[in-house]
Design a protein around this motif. Structure first.
Motif, PDB file in Angstrom:
ATOM      1  N   GLU A   1     -13.370   5.745  35.777  1.00  0.00           N
ATOM      2  CA  GLU A   1     -13.046   7.104  35.346  1.00  0.00           C
ATOM      3  C   GLU A   1     -12.163   7.771  36.389  1.00  0.00           C
ATOM      4  OE1 GLU A   1     -15.435  11.293  34.643  1.00  0.00           O
ATOM      5  OE2 GLU A   1     -16.376   9.409  33.995  1.00  0.00           O
ATOM      6  N   PHE A   2     -11.050   8.368  35.945  1.00  0.00           N
ATOM      7  CA  PHE A   2     -10.127   9.014  36.866  1.00  0.00           C
ATOM      8  C   PHE A   2     -10.711  10.325  37.400  1.00  0.00           C
ATOM      9  CE2 PHE A   2      -6.668   6.822  34.288  1.00  0.00           C
ATOM     10  CZ  PHE A   2      -6.527   5.796  35.209  1.00  0.00           C
ATOM     11  N   GLU A   3     -10.343  10.640  38.621  1.00  0.00           N
ATOM     12  CA  GLU A   3     -10.747  11.911  39.213  1.00  0.00           C
ATOM     13  C   GLU A   3      -9.802  13.010  38.716  1.00  0.00           C
ATOM     14  OE1 GLU A   3     -11.536  13.785  43.679  1.00  0.00           O
ATOM     15  OE2 GLU A   3     -10.509  11.864  43.435  1.00  0.00           O
ATOM     16  N   ASP A   4     -10.343  14.136  38.357  1.00  0.00           N
ATOM     17  CA  ASP A   4      -9.525  15.264  37.913  1.00  0.00           C
ATOM     18  C   ASP A   4      -9.091  16.083  39.125  1.00  0.00           C
ATOM     19  OD1 ASP A   4      -8.283  17.353  36.709  1.00  0.00           O
ATOM     20  OD2 ASP A   4     -10.031  18.081  35.591  1.00  0.00           O
ATOM     21  N   LYS A   5      -7.819  15.935  39.503  1.00  0.00           N
ATOM     22  CA  LYS A   5      -7.262  16.656  40.653  1.00  0.00           C
ATOM     23  C   LYS A   5      -6.243  17.704  40.212  1.00  0.00           C
ATOM     24  CE  LYS A   5      -7.515  12.568  43.667  1.00  0.00           C
ATOM     25  NZ  LYS A   5      -6.705  11.656  44.529  1.00  0.00           N
ATOM     26  N   SER A   6      -6.278  18.068  38.945  1.00  0.00           N
ATOM     27  CA  SER A   6      -5.238  18.935  38.384  1.00  0.00           C
ATOM     28  C   SER A   6      -5.429  20.409  38.701  1.00  0.00           C
ATOM     29  CB  SER A   6      -5.178  18.747  36.864  1.00  0.00           C
ATOM     30  OG  SER A   6      -6.394  19.154  36.261  1.00  0.00           O
TER      31      SER A   6
ATOM     32  N   GLY B   1     -10.495  13.664  33.329  1.00  0.00           N
ATOM     33  CA  GLY B   1     -10.443  12.362  33.997  1.00  0.00           C
ATOM     34  C   GLY B   1     -10.948  11.248  33.107  1.00  0.00           C
ATOM     35  N   ARG B   2     -12.065  11.476  32.448  1.00  0.00           N
ATOM     36  CA  ARG B   2     -12.633  10.462  31.555  1.00  0.00           C
ATOM     37  C   ARG B   2     -11.731  10.245  30.343  1.00  0.00           C
ATOM     38  NH1 ARG B   2     -17.784   8.499  31.580  1.00  0.00           N
ATOM     39  NH2 ARG B   2     -18.467   7.354  29.737  1.00  0.00           N
ATOM     40  N   GLY B   3     -11.191  11.341  29.816  1.00  0.00           N
ATOM     41  CA  GLY B   3     -10.303  11.224  28.662  1.00  0.00           C
ATOM     42  C   GLY B   3      -9.061  10.408  28.969  1.00  0.00           C
ATOM     43  N   MET B   4      -8.477  10.616  30.154  1.00  0.00           N
ATOM     44  CA  MET B   4      -7.279   9.873  30.532  1.00  0.00           C
ATOM     45  C   MET B   4      -7.592   8.395  30.750  1.00  0.00           C
ATOM     46  SD  MET B   4      -4.665  11.854  30.426  1.00  0.00           S
ATOM     47  CE  MET B   4      -3.517  10.730  31.215  1.00  0.00           C
TER      48      MET B   4
ATOM     49  N   PHE C   1     -23.204   3.864  43.252  1.00  0.00           N
ATOM     50  CA  PHE C   1     -21.811   4.172  43.541  1.00  0.00           C
ATOM     51  C   PHE C   1     -21.477   5.524  42.920  1.00  0.00           C
ATOM     52  CE2 PHE C   1     -21.149  -0.642  43.459  1.00  0.00           C
ATOM     53  CZ  PHE C   1     -21.182  -0.730  44.844  1.00  0.00           C
ATOM     54  N   GLY C   2     -20.383   6.156  43.412  1.00  0.00           N
ATOM     55  CA  GLY C   2     -19.924   7.397  42.805  1.00  0.00           C
ATOM     56  C   GLY C   2     -19.459   7.147  41.383  1.00  0.00           C
ATOM     57  N   MET C   3     -19.570   8.158  40.524  1.00  0.00           N
ATOM     58  CA  MET C   3     -19.258   7.982  39.113  1.00  0.00           C
ATOM     59  C   MET C   3     -17.873   8.493  38.738  1.00  0.00           C
ATOM     60  SD  MET C   3     -21.821   6.421  37.837  1.00  0.00           S
ATOM     61  CE  MET C   3     -21.707   6.661  36.068  1.00  0.00           C
ATOM     62  N   SER C   4     -16.938   8.528  39.678  1.00  0.00           N
ATOM     63  CA  SER C   4     -15.595   8.990  39.330  1.00  0.00           C
ATOM     64  C   SER C   4     -14.557   8.144  40.041  1.00  0.00           C
ATOM     65  CB  SER C   4     -15.410  10.451  39.745  1.00  0.00           C
ATOM     66  OG  SER C   4     -15.242  10.547  41.147  1.00  0.00           O
ATOM     67  N   GLY C   5     -13.287   8.440  39.785  1.00  0.00           N
ATOM     68  CA  GLY C   5     -12.198   7.698  40.399  1.00  0.00           C
ATOM     69  C   GLY C   5     -12.072   7.921  41.881  1.00  0.00           C
ATOM     70  N   ALA C   6     -12.949   8.710  42.500  1.00  0.00           N
ATOM     71  CA  ALA C   6     -12.868   9.006  43.921  1.00  0.00           C
ATOM     72  C   ALA C   6     -13.391   7.865  44.789  1.00  0.00           C
ATOM     73  CB  ALA C   6     -13.646  10.287  44.228  1.00  0.00           C
ATOM     74  N   VAL C   7     -13.783   6.742  44.192  1.00  0.00           N
ATOM     75  CA  VAL C   7     -14.293   5.618  44.977  1.00  0.00           C
ATOM     76  C   VAL C   7     -13.166   5.009  45.799  1.00  0.00           C
ATOM     77  CG1 VAL C   7     -16.093   5.101  43.299  1.00  0.00           C
ATOM     78  CG2 VAL C   7     -13.894   3.953  43.103  1.00  0.00           C
ATOM     79  N   ASN C   8     -13.531   4.436  46.970  1.00  0.00           N
ATOM     80  CA  ASN C   8     -12.515   3.814  47.808  1.00  0.00           C
ATOM     81  C   ASN C   8     -12.261   2.377  47.342  1.00  0.00           C
ATOM     82  OD1 ASN C   8     -14.501   2.066  48.998  1.00  0.00           O
ATOM     83  ND2 ASN C   8     -15.094   3.715  50.382  1.00  0.00           N
ATOM     84  N   PRO C   9     -11.182   1.740  47.838  1.00  0.00           N
ATOM     85  CA  PRO C   9     -10.840   0.391  47.387  1.00  0.00           C
ATOM     86  C   PRO C   9     -11.951  -0.624  47.599  1.00  0.00           C
ATOM     87  CG  PRO C   9      -8.980   1.377  48.526  1.00  0.00           C
ATOM     88  CD  PRO C   9     -10.140   2.317  48.715  1.00  0.00           C
ATOM     89  N   ASP C  10     -12.691  -0.509  48.702  1.00  0.00           N
ATOM     90  CA  ASP C  10     -13.762  -1.463  48.961  1.00  0.00           C
ATOM     91  C   ASP C  10     -14.862  -1.351  47.911  1.00  0.00           C
ATOM     92  OD1 ASP C  10     -15.364  -3.364  50.526  1.00  0.00           O
ATOM     93  OD2 ASP C  10     -16.609  -1.622  50.956  1.00  0.00           O
ATOM     94  N   THR C  11     -15.244  -0.119  47.589  1.00  0.00           N
ATOM     95  CA  THR C  11     -16.266   0.087  46.567  1.00  0.00           C
ATOM     96  C   THR C  11     -15.782  -0.425  45.219  1.00  0.00           C
ATOM     97  OG1 THR C  11     -17.115   2.049  47.712  1.00  0.00           O
ATOM     98  CG2 THR C  11     -17.678   1.816  45.390  1.00  0.00           C
TER      99      THR C  11
ATOM    100  N   GLY D   1     -10.869  -9.424  37.985  1.00  0.00           N
ATOM    101  CA  GLY D   1      -9.992  -9.657  39.122  1.00  0.00           C
ATOM    102  C   GLY D   1      -9.357  -8.389  39.647  1.00  0.00           C
ATOM    103  N   VAL D   2      -9.222  -7.402  38.765  1.00  0.00           N
ATOM    104  CA  VAL D   2      -8.516  -6.177  39.135  1.00  0.00           C
ATOM    105  C   VAL D   2      -9.260  -4.960  38.597  1.00  0.00           C
ATOM    106  CG1 VAL D   2      -6.428  -4.833  38.672  1.00  0.00           C
ATOM    107  CG2 VAL D   2      -6.242  -7.229  39.284  1.00  0.00           C
ATOM    108  N   ILE D   3      -9.298  -3.917  39.403  1.00  0.00           N
ATOM    109  CA  ILE D   3      -9.857  -2.633  38.971  1.00  0.00           C
ATOM    110  C   ILE D   3      -8.785  -1.565  39.151  1.00  0.00           C
ATOM    111  CG2 ILE D   3     -11.347  -0.781  39.810  1.00  0.00           C
ATOM    112  CD1 ILE D   3     -13.651  -2.299  39.350  1.00  0.00           C
ATOM    113  N   VAL D   4      -8.675  -0.701  38.149  1.00  0.00           N
ATOM    114  CA  VAL D   4      -7.728   0.410  38.209  1.00  0.00           C
ATOM    115  C   VAL D   4      -8.504   1.694  38.500  1.00  0.00           C
ATOM    116  CG1 VAL D   4      -5.976   1.729  36.972  1.00  0.00           C
ATOM    117  CG2 VAL D   4      -6.212  -0.734  36.551  1.00  0.00           C
ATOM    118  N   THR D   5      -8.112   2.393  39.545  1.00  0.00           N
ATOM    119  CA  THR D   5      -8.707   3.689  39.872  1.00  0.00           C
ATOM    120  C   THR D   5      -7.576   4.707  39.992  1.00  0.00           C
ATOM    121  OG1 THR D   5      -8.551   3.498  42.282  1.00  0.00           O
ATOM    122  CG2 THR D   5     -10.465   2.488  41.232  1.00  0.00           C
ATOM    123  N   GLY D   6      -7.937   5.979  40.137  1.00  0.00           N
ATOM    124  CA  GLY D   6      -6.877   6.963  40.317  1.00  0.00           C
ATOM    125  C   GLY D   6      -7.311   8.361  39.968  1.00  0.00           C
ATOM    126  N   GLY D   7      -6.314   9.225  39.790  1.00  0.00           N
ATOM    127  CA  GLY D   7      -6.605  10.618  39.499  1.00  0.00           C
ATOM    128  C   GLY D   7      -5.542  11.257  38.634  1.00  0.00           C
TER     129      GLY D   7
END
Length: 322
Positions: A49-54, A65-68, A99-109, A120-126
């Protein structure tokens, strides 16, 4: 009379010919579309789930964030190139692992989550922008960025959506790609009550026709294009589901075009490497533990393999097609 019959006959021949040409063109177009349709192995991917930074520019819209992220999942599935892990499965793992429930997780998490769910791949963001710039006729100070709401005789309203995405390799925890995608769409010369827009939910009927829906689609399509391009350079990756004696179950089957004789290399994540100064995770080394070969394709998402080299295969080991 004879001339009329002749004219009718010619008209019929012309009509039939036109229909035949249309059918031939349609068949040709359909054949070309089928030829272009992707038929290779589907690579496994997950979208957090993307973090809402808008800055809440969007007013009445909720769960942006969830909608996007849901919009991105839908677009990825439609390419027929990916197996996208269901949201419920991701949420369950994140809750179990605290773990946190939003896109605010770090790459290691993100990498840890990916290894648990076998991708193999995870997409995160905001979502960094999500709003409308409204210009009114006869009103001073045009071009204000407003939340949805405010009505009036609008000359132009422009929706702007910006996504910042990160593409994390779950094997190493490294960020493979960091991109920004912009979607912008305008509606001109229409008296629109923008306060009504939030009543149309993400992905629901009518959403794609709204100016913000079009901007969302544009930004998401740009992200899908970049993900597809990046994934083409990466080998297919899956996981060992279960290992019992000489039977090794992997999460790949008919959906990936698997067949008896297909061979894979198996890896296991080694010790996590930590920066001695910051304590930050630098990922982990991958240990090659052997090779396996498919002996039976069970169904769409499951095959049974046998060891070719190595031993001690276990659940969650990483399987790569190299």
């Amino acid at each position: 009379m004879r001339n009329n019959r002749l004219k009718k006959g010619i008209a019929i021949i012309i009509a039939v010919t036109i229909v035949q040409v249309i059918l031939l063109l349609s068949t040709s177009i359909n054949s070309q579309a089928k030829e272009k349709e992707y038929k290779g192995p589907k690579k496994r991917i997950a979208v957090l789930e993307f973090e809402d930074k808008s800055g809440h520019q969007h007013g009445g819209w909720h769960d942006v964030g969830r909608g996007m992220s849901d919009s991105l999942v839908t677009a990825l599935v439609k390419t027929n190139r990916f197996i996208v892990i269901e949201r419920e499965q991701i949420d369950k793992i994140m809750a179990e692992q605290s773990f946190g429930m939003s896109g605010a997780v770090n790459p290691d998490t993100a990498a840890k989550i990916g290894r648990i769910i076998g991708v193999g791949v995870i997409v995160t963001g905001g979502v960094t922008e999500f709003g409308v710039k409204e210009s009114k006729m006869g009103v001073g100070g045009l071009g204000r960025v407003l939340p949805f709401g405010g009505g009036g005789a609008i000359q132009t309203n422009t929706a702007r959506v910006v996504l910042d995405v990160r593409f994390v390799d779950t094997s190493t925890g490294q960020i493979l790609m960091a991109e920004t995608a912009l979607g912008e769409e305008s509606s001109r010369g229409v008296d629109v009550d923008l306060s009504m827009a939030p009543s149309v939910e993400f992905g629901k009927q009518g959403f794609d026709e709204t100016v913000i829906g079009k901007a969302v689609r544009e930004s998401v399509e740009e992200v899908v294009e970049k993900i597809t391009e990046a994934m083409e350079k990466m080998p297919w990756q899956g996981s060992v589901v279960k290992a019992t004696g000489d039977k090794i179950y992997i999460n790949s089957g008919n959906d990936d075009g698997r067949k008896t004789g297909d061979k894979f290399t198996v890896y296991r994540a080694g010790e996590e490497l930590l920066d001695p100064d910051t304590g930050e995770s630098l990922g982990s080394e991958m240990e090659k533990i052997g090779e396996i070969e498919i002996v039976e394709v069970k169904d769409k998402k499951l095959s049974i393999a046998k060891p070719v080299k190595g031993s001690g295969f276990a659940r969650a080991d990483i399987v790569k097609e190299e």
